[in-house]
Motif scaffolding. Structure first.
Motif, short mmCIF file in Angstrom:
data_model
loop_
_atom_site.label_atom_id
_atom_site.label_comp_id
_atom_site.label_asym_id
_atom_site.label_seq_id
_atom_site.Cartn_x
_atom_site.Cartn_y
_atom_site.Cartn_z
N ALA A 63 -1.60 1.42 -4.91
CA ALA A 63 -1.04 2.47 -4.95
C ALA A 63 -1.00 3.18 -6.26
CB ALA A 63 0.86 1.86 -5.09
N THR A 97 5.77 2.71 -4.01
CA THR A 97 4.93 1.25 -3.99
C THR A 97 4.61 1.17 -5.56
OG1 THR A 97 4.12 1.34 -1.71
CG2 THR A 97 2.79 -0.07 -3.22
N SER A 116 -7.18 3.06 0.85
CA SER A 116 -7.28 1.89 1.44
C SER A 116 -8.47 1.43 2.07
CB SER A 116 -6.17 1.75 2.63
OG SER A 116 -6.62 2.86 3.51
N LEU A 139 0.82 -1.04 0.01
CA LEU A 139 -0.02 -0.06 0.08
C LEU A 139 0.97 1.35 0.10
CD1 LEU A 139 -2.92 1.21 0.41
CD2 LEU A 139 -2.45 0.78 3.03
N GLY A 140 0.63 2.01 -0.99
CA GLY A 140 1.58 3.52 -0.92
C GLY A 140 1.53 4.39 -1.73
N LEU A 180 -6.77 -6.25 2.43
CA LEU A 180 -6.00 -5.95 3.60
C LEU A 180 -6.42 -6.97 4.77
CD1 LEU A 180 -5.96 -2.04 3.41
CD2 LEU A 180 -3.93 -3.28 3.42
N ILE A 184 2.02 -6.75 4.91
CA ILE A 184 1.50 -5.66 4.53
C ILE A 184 2.76 -4.55 4.67
CG2 ILE A 184 -0.04 -3.70 4.78
CD1 ILE A 184 -2.16 -5.57 6.06
N THR A 185 2.98 -3.69 3.72
CA THR A 185 4.13 -2.99 3.73
C THR A 185 3.39 -1.53 3.34
OG1 THR A 185 4.59 -3.53 1.35
CG2 THR A 185 6.04 -4.40 2.91
N ILE A 186 3.75 -0.55 3.93
CA ILE A 186 3.04 0.71 3.58
C ILE A 186 4.10 1.86 3.40
CG2 ILE A 186 1.79 2.65 4.47
CD1 ILE A 186 0.52 0.59 6.20
N THR A 187 4.20 2.40 2.39
CA THR A 187 5.26 3.50 2.07
C THR A 187 4.20 4.79 1.68
OG1 THR A 187 5.30 3.33 -0.28
CG2 THR A 187 6.93 2.52 0.93
N ALA A 188 4.41 5.76 2.67
CA ALA A 188 3.67 6.90 2.63
C ALA A 188 4.54 8.15 3.47
CB ALA A 188 2.34 6.83 3.51
N ILE A 225 -3.88 8.02 0.76
CA ILE A 225 -3.69 6.59 0.82
C ILE A 225 -4.57 6.11 1.98
CG2 ILE A 225 -1.91 4.85 1.74
CD1 ILE A 225 0.18 6.83 0.51
#
Length: 122
Positions: free
Chosen positions: A53, A19, A66, A14-15, A75, A81-85, A62
């Motif tokens: 993303a 991402t 989501s 997610l991001g 989710l 789960i990875t998140i870049t934000a 984001i």
């Protein structure tokens, strides 16, 4: 080995642009694709990747993305789960500071740069 042998392993990335794969070449894997490969290697199992993303999204956007029903289901089903934000939020804040919206913000940026320069000497 993954503790739930022979079950589907789901990974949701997610991001924002990191991402989504901005910065990678046309046939180069994105961060989520590289991480999925690493998970498959470590666990010895196939990992399904779901990427949620879009380049340029802020933290708030984001969060909205989501909350879509399909995103929520992916989710909820995910083992990883990875998140870049946050990068775009920082860019927008910096742009506001540089536009001169606040003298106090400019002082903060100047102080941060001073700290960075002095810590580079160590």
């Amino acid at each position: 080995m993954f503790p739930f042998k022979n079950e589907k392993i789901s990974y949701v990335a997610l991001g924002d642009s990191l991402t989504a794969g901005v910065g990678t070449s046309l046939f180069s894997p994105t961060f989520p694709q590289r991480y999925r490969r690493k998970l498959e290697y470590v666990w010895g199992e196939r990992v399904e990747l779901y990427t949620i993303a879009k380049s340029g999204l802020t933290v708030e956007e984001i969060a909205t993305l989501s909350s879509h029903p399909r995103s929520l289901q992916n989710l909820a089903d995910a083992e990883v789960i990875t998140i870049t934000a946050g990068g775009n939020n920082l860019i927008h804040a910096y742009e506001e500071v540089m536009k001169g919206k606040s003298d106090e913000r400019k002082k903060c940026i100047f102080t941060a740069r001073s700290i960075k320069r002095s810590s580079a000497r160590f």
